[in-house]
Design a protein around this motif. Sequence first.
Motif, PDB file in Angstrom:
ATOM      1  N   THR A 231      -5.923 -10.102   3.973  1.00 12.94           N
ATOM      2  CA  THR A 231      -7.342 -10.176   4.377  1.00 12.94           C
ATOM      3  C   THR A 231      -8.023  -8.835   4.912  1.00 12.94           C
ATOM      4  N   LEU A 232      -7.240  -7.850   5.235  1.00  7.59           N
ATOM      5  CA  LEU A 232      -7.886  -6.731   5.568  1.00  7.59           C
ATOM      6  C   LEU A 232      -8.062  -5.816   4.472  1.00  7.59           C
ATOM      7  N   TYR A 233      -7.397  -6.080   3.397  1.00  6.30           N
ATOM      8  CA  TYR A 233      -7.345  -5.009   2.412  1.00  6.30           C
ATOM      9  C   TYR A 233      -8.817  -4.695   1.746  1.00  6.30           C
ATOM     10  N   PRO A 234      -9.609  -5.743   1.530  1.00  7.23           N
ATOM     11  CA  PRO A 234     -11.048  -5.607   1.028  1.00  7.23           C
ATOM     12  C   PRO A 234     -11.862  -4.541   1.783  1.00  7.23           C
ATOM     13  N   GLY A 235     -11.345  -4.720   3.107  1.00  6.04           N
ATOM     14  CA  GLY A 235     -12.485  -3.704   4.077  1.00  6.04           C
ATOM     15  C   GLY A 235     -12.177  -2.139   3.674  1.00  6.04           C
ATOM     16  N   GLY A 236     -11.349  -1.917   2.758  1.00  9.28           N
ATOM     17  CA  GLY A 236     -11.121  -0.428   2.458  1.00  9.28           C
ATOM     18  C   GLY A 236     -11.084   0.388   3.674  1.00  9.28           C
ATOM     19  N   GLU A 237     -11.741   1.554   3.588  1.00  9.84           N
ATOM     20  CA  GLU A 237     -11.488   2.666   4.749  1.00  9.84           C
ATOM     21  C   GLU A 237     -11.563   2.143   5.966  1.00  9.84           C
ATOM     22  N   ARG A 238     -12.580   1.115   6.319  1.00 13.89           N
ATOM     23  CA  ARG A 238     -12.700   0.402   7.629  1.00 13.89           C
ATOM     24  C   ARG A 238     -11.732  -0.231   8.205  1.00 13.89           C
ATOM     25  N   THR A 239     -10.860  -0.709   7.536  1.00  9.60           N
ATOM     26  CA  THR A 239      -9.357  -1.265   7.963  1.00  9.60           C
ATOM     27  C   THR A 239      -8.176  -0.458   7.745  1.00  9.60           C
ATOM     28  N   HIS A 240      -8.430   0.762   7.291  1.00 11.74           N
ATOM     29  CA  HIS A 240      -7.086   1.717   7.071  1.00 11.74           C
ATOM     30  C   HIS A 240      -6.251   1.575   8.241  1.00 11.74           C
ATOM     31  N   GLN A 241      -6.632   1.904   9.385  1.00 17.61           N
ATOM     32  CA  GLN A 241      -5.932   2.011  10.544  1.00 17.61           C
ATOM     33  C   GLN A 241      -5.343   0.558  10.937  1.00 17.61           C
ATOM     34  N   ALA A 242      -6.000  -0.398  10.797  1.00 19.64           N
ATOM     35  CA  ALA A 242      -5.271  -1.692  11.250  1.00 19.64           C
ATOM     36  C   ALA A 242      -4.175  -2.091  10.024  1.00 19.64           C
ATOM     37  N   ARG A 243      -4.443  -1.700   8.732  1.00 16.83           N
ATOM     38  CA  ARG A 243      -3.467  -1.959   7.867  1.00 16.83           C
ATOM     39  C   ARG A 243      -2.056  -1.094   8.091  1.00 16.83           C
ATOM     40  N   LYS A 244      -2.387   0.189   8.419  1.00 18.84           N
ATOM     41  CA  LYS A 244      -1.569   1.109   8.745  1.00 18.84           C
ATOM     42  C   LYS A 244      -0.463   0.617   9.818  1.00 18.84           C
ATOM     43  N   ASP A 245      -1.274   0.159  10.878  1.00 15.56           N
ATOM     44  CA  ASP A 245      -0.660  -0.478  12.245  1.00 15.56           C
ATOM     45  C   ASP A 245       0.225  -1.493  11.761  1.00 15.56           C
ATOM     46  N   LEU A 246      -0.334  -2.526  10.933  1.00 14.94           N
ATOM     47  CA  LEU A 246       0.541  -3.504  10.579  1.00 14.94           C
ATOM     48  C   LEU A 246       1.974  -3.042   9.709  1.00 14.94           C
ATOM     49  N   LEU A 247       1.557  -2.099   9.004  1.00  9.70           N
ATOM     50  CA  LEU A 247       2.861  -1.620   8.335  1.00  9.70           C
ATOM     51  C   LEU A 247       4.015  -1.064   9.221  1.00  9.70           C
ATOM     52  N   THR A 248       3.297  -0.180  10.050  1.00 10.37           N
ATOM     53  CA  THR A 248       4.334   0.408  11.097  1.00 10.37           C
ATOM     54  C   THR A 248       4.758  -0.447  11.715  1.00 10.37           C
ATOM     55  N   GLU A 249       4.257  -1.498  12.301  1.00 11.91           N
ATOM     56  CA  GLU A 249       4.942  -2.550  13.056  1.00 11.91           C
ATOM     57  C   GLU A 249       5.937  -3.282  12.318  1.00 11.91           C
ATOM     58  N   GLN A 250       5.794  -3.564  10.975  1.00  6.84           N
ATOM     59  CA  GLN A 250       6.887  -4.188  10.257  1.00  6.84           C
ATOM     60  C   GLN A 250       8.004  -3.235  10.014  1.00  6.84           C
ATOM     61  N   LEU A 251       7.496  -1.857   9.895  1.00  3.88           N
ATOM     62  CA  LEU A 251       8.635  -0.888   9.742  1.00  3.88           C
ATOM     63  C   LEU A 251       9.621  -0.873  10.927  1.00  3.88           C
ATOM     64  N   GLU A 252       9.185  -0.977  12.185  1.00 11.06           N
ATOM     65  CA  GLU A 252       9.982  -1.056  13.199  1.00 11.06           C
ATOM     66  C   GLU A 252      10.980  -2.393  13.584  1.00 11.06           C
ATOM     67  N   VAL A 253      10.236  -3.440  12.830  1.00 15.63           N
ATOM     68  CA  VAL A 253      10.765  -4.793  12.954  1.00 15.63           C
ATOM     69  C   VAL A 253      12.112  -4.529  11.881  1.00 15.63           C
ATOM     70  N   ILE A 254      11.754  -4.191  10.808  1.00 16.21           N
ATOM     71  CA  ILE A 254      12.981  -3.989   9.887  1.00 16.21           C
ATOM     72  C   ILE A 254      13.838  -2.845  10.100  1.00 16.21           C
ATOM     73  N   LYS A 255      13.388  -1.775  10.729  1.00 17.19           N
ATOM     74  CA  LYS A 255      14.565  -0.920  11.342  1.00 17.19           C
ATOM     75  C   LYS A 255      15.359  -1.421  12.179  1.00 17.19           C
ATOM     76  N   ARG A 256      14.852  -2.113  13.168  1.00 10.09           N
ATOM     77  CA  ARG A 256      15.858  -3.010  13.966  1.00 10.09           C
ATOM     78  C   ARG A 256      16.930  -3.754  13.379  1.00 10.09           C
ATOM     79  N   HIS A 257      16.270  -4.644  12.311  1.00 13.51           N
ATOM     80  CA  HIS A 257      17.005  -5.612  11.417  1.00 13.51           C
ATOM     81  C   HIS A 257      17.913  -4.587  10.741  1.00 13.51           C
ATOM     82  N   LEU A 258      17.796  -3.612  10.345  1.00 14.44           N
ATOM     83  CA  LEU A 258      18.743  -2.625   9.589  1.00 14.44           C
ATOM     84  C   LEU A 258      19.742  -2.116  10.619  1.00 14.44           C
ATOM     85  N   ASP A 259      19.304  -1.742  11.589  1.00  7.83           N
ATOM     86  CA  ASP A 259      20.516  -1.258  12.655  1.00  7.83           C
ATOM     87  C   ASP A 259      21.360  -2.366  13.009  1.00  7.83           C
ATOM     88  N   GLU A 260      20.966  -3.572  13.143  1.00 13.29           N
ATOM     89  CA  GLU A 260      21.881  -4.819  13.277  1.00 13.29           C
ATOM     90  C   GLU A 260      22.817  -5.140  12.132  1.00 13.29           C
TER      91      GLU A 260
END
Length: 125
Positions: free
Chosen positions: A68-97
Amino acid sequence: MKIKAVSEQYDIPADTLRYWERVGAIPAVHRDSAGYRDYDEEDLGWVSFAKCMRGAGVSIEYLIEYITLYPGGERTHQARKDLLTEQLEVIKRHLDEVQETYDRISEKVAHYDDHVEGAAKKLTR
């Protein structure tokens, strides 16, 4: 590329591909003149992205939010990066487990014969 070929190439049921498109987990797929899905390279990129994310345990809701955010281009760049960062942290916790579980089982396997032998000796006493 038609849906059957995409399904086979990515080992994803055609119904799943249709579902992902219908709910917005991947963008709308290009259609041919007869209205049939005709996946181009961009569509395949989104299928690959969705498969990777789902394989890592990322929710459909997250994918929908990202798409949904993707078509927003540069305007949604940070929001998309934040989502990816959040998911990366979730995956890292899972990987550690998973790593912790792997280490525990590996330790058991490495010493399994010793434990079985020790238990057998206790039973014969």
